[in-house]
Design a protein around this motif. Sequence first.
Motif, mmCIF file in Angstrom:
data_model
loop_
_atom_site.group_PDB
_atom_site.id
_atom_site.type_symbol
_atom_site.label_atom_id
_atom_site.label_comp_id
_atom_site.label_asym_id
_atom_site.label_seq_id
_atom_site.Cartn_x
_atom_site.Cartn_y
_atom_site.Cartn_z
ATOM 1 N N GLU A 15 0.828 -1.206 0.000
ATOM 2 C CA GLU A 15 0.000 0.000 0.000
ATOM 3 C C GLU A 15 0.865 1.260 0.000
ATOM 4 O O GLU A 15 0.511 2.256 -0.621
ATOM 5 N N LEU A 16 1.972 1.215 0.704
ATOM 6 C CA LEU A 16 2.798 2.406 0.907
ATOM 7 C C LEU A 16 3.800 2.654 -0.213
ATOM 8 O O LEU A 16 4.045 3.806 -0.581
ATOM 9 N N GLU A 17 4.348 1.622 -0.780
ATOM 10 C CA GLU A 17 5.439 1.767 -1.751
ATOM 11 C C GLU A 17 5.101 2.683 -2.931
ATOM 12 O O GLU A 17 5.920 3.538 -3.296
ATOM 13 N N PRO A 18 3.913 2.570 -3.551
ATOM 14 C CA PRO A 18 3.629 3.472 -4.683
ATOM 15 C C PRO A 18 3.522 4.946 -4.284
ATOM 16 O O PRO A 18 3.636 5.825 -5.140
ATOM 17 N N LEU A 19 3.312 5.226 -3.016
ATOM 18 C CA LEU A 19 3.151 6.612 -2.563
ATOM 19 C C LEU A 19 4.481 7.299 -2.275
ATOM 20 O O LEU A 19 4.546 8.530 -2.206
ATOM 21 N N LEU A 20 5.547 6.527 -2.094
ATOM 22 C CA LEU A 20 6.842 7.093 -1.713
ATOM 23 C C LEU A 20 7.515 7.771 -2.895
ATOM 24 O O LEU A 20 7.554 7.229 -3.999
ATOM 25 N N GLU A 87 -5.939 7.967 3.558
ATOM 26 C CA GLU A 87 -7.068 8.022 2.623
ATOM 27 C C GLU A 87 -7.205 6.704 1.854
ATOM 28 O O GLU A 87 -8.313 6.191 1.670
ATOM 29 N N ARG A 88 -6.088 6.170 1.441
ATOM 30 C CA ARG A 88 -6.090 4.912 0.689
ATOM 31 C C ARG A 88 -6.617 3.752 1.536
ATOM 32 O O ARG A 88 -7.409 2.929 1.071
#
Length: 111
Positions: A15-20, A87-88
Amino acid sequence: MAGMWVAVPEVLWRELEPLLPVPERRFRYPGRKRHSERACLEGVLPVLRWGIPWRELPQQPGRPSGKTCWRRFDEWQRAGVWPQLVERLQQRLRDGNRINWRVAIIDATIV
């Protein structure tokens, strides 16, 4: 102290990797290779969870220092990663009918 590092669950990492944000490496003088984002997150999580000072993060070979973890955390915060992640995750819970907004708690620090 060695057990203080928190292993990041694969589900959270996906979940977090694409946001970094992905920083560009300089071509001419690239400097030292950065620690992985995941390794820094493993250092950020215990600081956030237990409230220890960044400098108290245990030093281990191959692990980023507390200062490095703090810099990465600050970089992610400036990029707006945390609100996007919340939010995601809320959207994922809403889609699965696993969140009941009528029973939600609002904290004054968020409002």
